[in-house]
Design a protein around this motif. Structure first.
Motif, PDB file in Angstrom:
ATOM      1  N   UNK A 131       1.885   6.375  -7.039  1.00 40.15           N
ATOM      2  CA  UNK A 131       0.232   7.348  -7.114  1.00 40.15           C
ATOM      3  C   UNK A 131       0.705   8.821  -7.344  1.00 40.15           C
ATOM      4  N   UNK A 175      -7.854   5.524   2.128  1.00 40.96           N
ATOM      5  CA  UNK A 175      -8.151   7.318   2.249  1.00 40.96           C
ATOM      6  C   UNK A 175      -7.071   7.480   2.366  1.00 40.96           C
ATOM      7  N   UNK A 221       2.131   1.949  -3.174  1.00 41.28           N
ATOM      8  CA  UNK A 221       1.113   1.947  -4.318  1.00 41.28           C
ATOM      9  C   UNK A 221       1.034   3.141  -3.863  1.00 41.28           C
ATOM     10  N   UNK A 250       0.973  -1.372  -0.010  1.00 43.25           N
ATOM     11  CA  UNK A 250       0.213  -0.216   0.187  1.00 43.25           C
ATOM     12  C   UNK A 250       0.422   1.544   0.328  1.00 43.25           C
TER      13      UNK A 250
END
Lengths: 458, 148
Positions: free
Chosen positions: B28, B125, B24, B21
């Motif tokens: 982004x 989020x 990732x 995560x």
């Protein structure tokens, strides 16, 4: 156990008091007996004084007689000097003996008789001297007769003095005898008294030692229990902390991966698939809240206390502003804050406590048309009591026992969101402050949460 | 920074999912640089000091180290301590990326000279948002000495 202890305590106290009383009595007896012995020894002295005084009288009379004989033989006035001296001394000497024995009537009688005899004797002596002066001695019948009378009187006197001496000696013996008996009984008294006191003190001491031993054992046991309790508490705390802590990582993965799935494959699943994914995320969110609250709860018990004077008016204003932001209440909500007393406590913990109670009040009154929250304080019995009142939905007092438990909820999450840790935290904070917390409620009328904090110990 | 493409980041994280995560989130923001992921503190030290399995790796120094606090074998605090007490590695920015919001962990980290301390949010989020902010700031905006 406590009743037994008090009984033993009383026994020990009674023993010590009794020993004390006994010692005082013995001291008193010893003192009076000693005084008596001193008095009786003075009596013995007195007796000897009396005896020697009696002998003195006799010897004075003898001197007078010897002196008279000398004069009768020689007709020389010089021989009469001891006689004259005796005659002038005798009344004084008799007077002295009288005063020495004035407490004894028998002796006074004896002395009176003695005085009479002595006077008679002196009269015989004087008669003979006078006759000698008028006529010459040498076979004077009158003088011989007088001498005869004088001798008889003298014999009588000797006999009488013997009686007097005997009487005085008997008196001495009697006194000595009774003193001896007294001495023996006194000795016994002192001996038994002291032994009794020693016995009592010894018993009290043994009882006391036994009790001290018992207390030490109990204290050690309590210390051990406290230590174990502390260890268990610490273990429990670190356990609950690490559990809630370690639960966050998998939870983050559940939320993260379902989100990643949504991001990467969202267009490939239908609405039902997205709904199912939504449920997974909603539940992970709920679990996150539970864990956060649990962490808060664990932290409440571990944090060190930092007590100080806290201005509750200011703190409540601060907390209320935060609660309004967090809860977004109905704009019709009314808040009444009465002047609040300051308190002695940890400001961080107290802020958490107020935050939990005030947000509860806002939450449970949010469905009302005219929601109202009121906070006030008062002082009673060295405690300051704060009261937070709302006109919310309330709760059923039948479930009161569950109110302050961890994860215990009296409303469903659909009715009111929450995890059921807030009031458990409230209770823990209050307990750490040595205070009390309680609540009263009526369904559809409202709830009143009260907590009390002790005033600062000076 | 003109050569932000060359920046390489060392991520020490024992949780595979957290690592994935994090990576990732960093990608982004179009951070095209290399991210090296190691699973524990010992591996992180080996990587930085060219030891163990990393004895033959190219002589490059990471421009940013993201450290998890709780890791098996050698934990984040020990790694931080070693890095900040060694002259050659002292200047490398180290960001703690951890689940622990404990005051004592934060204090200890700052005492040892951590450059930043971030508590990983559980919500994905927010996690992505915060990790990418860290990557953006420390990986791109922050200027570091050129000798690193």
């Amino acid at each position: 156990m406590p009743a037994l202890k008090t009984k033993k305590d009383m026994l020990i106290s009674a023993g010590i008091v009794l020993a004390f009383v006994l010692l005082v009595v013995i001291s008193f007896i010893t003192y009076t007996r000693t005084s008596q012995f001193m008095a009786s020894s003075r009596w013995v002295d007195h007796t000897y004084t009396v005896l020697s005084q009696i002998n003195l009288l006799l010897s004075e009379l003898k001197d007078a007689e010897t002196s008279q004989r000398g004069f009768l033989l020689t007709n020389d006035e010089k021989f009469l000097e001891p006689y004259n001296k005796a005659v002038s001394n005798l009344p004084n000497s008799i007077q002295r003996l009288k005063s020495l024995t004035k407490d004894n009537f028998d002796q006074q009688d004896d002395i009176a008789l003695f005085e009479e005899l002595a006077n008679r004797k002196l009269l015989f002596l004087e008669q003979a001297i006078n006759m000698q002066r008028q006529h010459a001695w040498k076979g004077n019948e009158d003088i011989l007769q007088t001498l005869q009378g004088g001798k008889m009187t003298m014999d009588e006197l000797r006999l009488h003095i013997q009686t007097m001496t005997l009487r005085e000696e008997r008196l001495l013996d009697q006194r000595a005898e009774s003193e001896k008996a007294h001495a023996v009984s006194t000795q016994r008294w002192i001996l038994f008294g002291n032994l009794g006191a020693i016995l009592l003190i010894l018993t009290s001491f043994l009882l006391l030692r036994q009790q001290i031993k018992q207390r030490i054992v109990a204290q050690r046991r309590a210390e051990k229990t406290a230590l174990q309790l502390e260890i268990t508490n610490k273990e429990l705390e670190s356990f609950s902390y690490s559990v809630s802590h370690d639960l966050r990582s998998p939870l983050r993965a559940i939320d993260g991966y379902s989100r990643m799935f949504e991001e990467d494959y969202g267009d490939k699943v239908d609405e039902e698939g997205r709904r199912l994914l939504g449920v997974v995320r909603a539940n992970s969110k709920k679990m996150r809240m539970l864990i956060d609250d649990l962490l808060d709860f664990a932290r409440t018990g571990r944090q060190a206390m930092d007590r100080q004077e806290v201005d509750m008016n200011q703190l409540v204003d601060e907390v209320w502003a935060e609660v309004l932001v967090a809860e977004h209440p109905n704009p019709t909500l009314q808040f009444y804050k009465h002047s609040l007393q300051p308190v002695w406590g940890d400001p961080v913990l107290l802020k958490q406590l107020l935050s939990n109670l005030l947000s509860n009040a806002v939450k449970y009154s949010s469905t009302r048309e005219q929601p109202k929250v009121e906070i006030s304080s008062r002082e009673k019995d060295r405690e300051i009591i704060y009261q937070i009142q709302d006109n919310g939905v309330g709760f059923d007092m039948r479930y009161y026992k569950k109110l302050f438990g961890v994860f215990q909820r009296l409303h469903t999450a659909e009715e009111f969101p929450g995890t059921g840790v807030g009031l458990a935290i409230v209770q823990r904070i209050i307990l750490r402050h040595n205070g009390r917390v309680w609540a009263e409620s009526e369904i559809e009328v409202g709830s009143t949460f009260s907590f009390s904090l002790p005033v600062k110990e000076v | 920074m003109p050569n932000s493409q060359l920046v390489h980041i060392l991520l020490a994280e024992d949780s595979e999912t957290d690592a994935e995560m994090t990576m990732r989130a960093l990608r982004k923001i179009n951070l095209k640089n290399e991210i090296v992921w190691v699973r524990d503190g010992q591996a992180a030290l080996d990587y930085v000091f060219h030891e163990g399995e990393f004895v033959d790796r190219p002589k490059r120094v990471p421009k940013l180290i993201l450290l998890d606090l709780k890791m098996p074998k050698v934990d984040g605090i020990e790694v931080l301590q070693k890095l900040k007490s060694t002259a050659s590695t002292r200047q490398i920015p180290v960001v703690m990326l951890t689940s622990s919001a404990e005051e004592q962990d934060i204090v200890r980290s700052y005492e040892l000279g951590v450059n930043s301390y971030l508590v990983k949010p559980v919500e994905f989020d927010r996690f992505v948002e915060e990790v990418s902010k860290v990557g953006c700031y420390w990986g791109i905006l922050n200027k570091i000495p050129s000798n690193i």
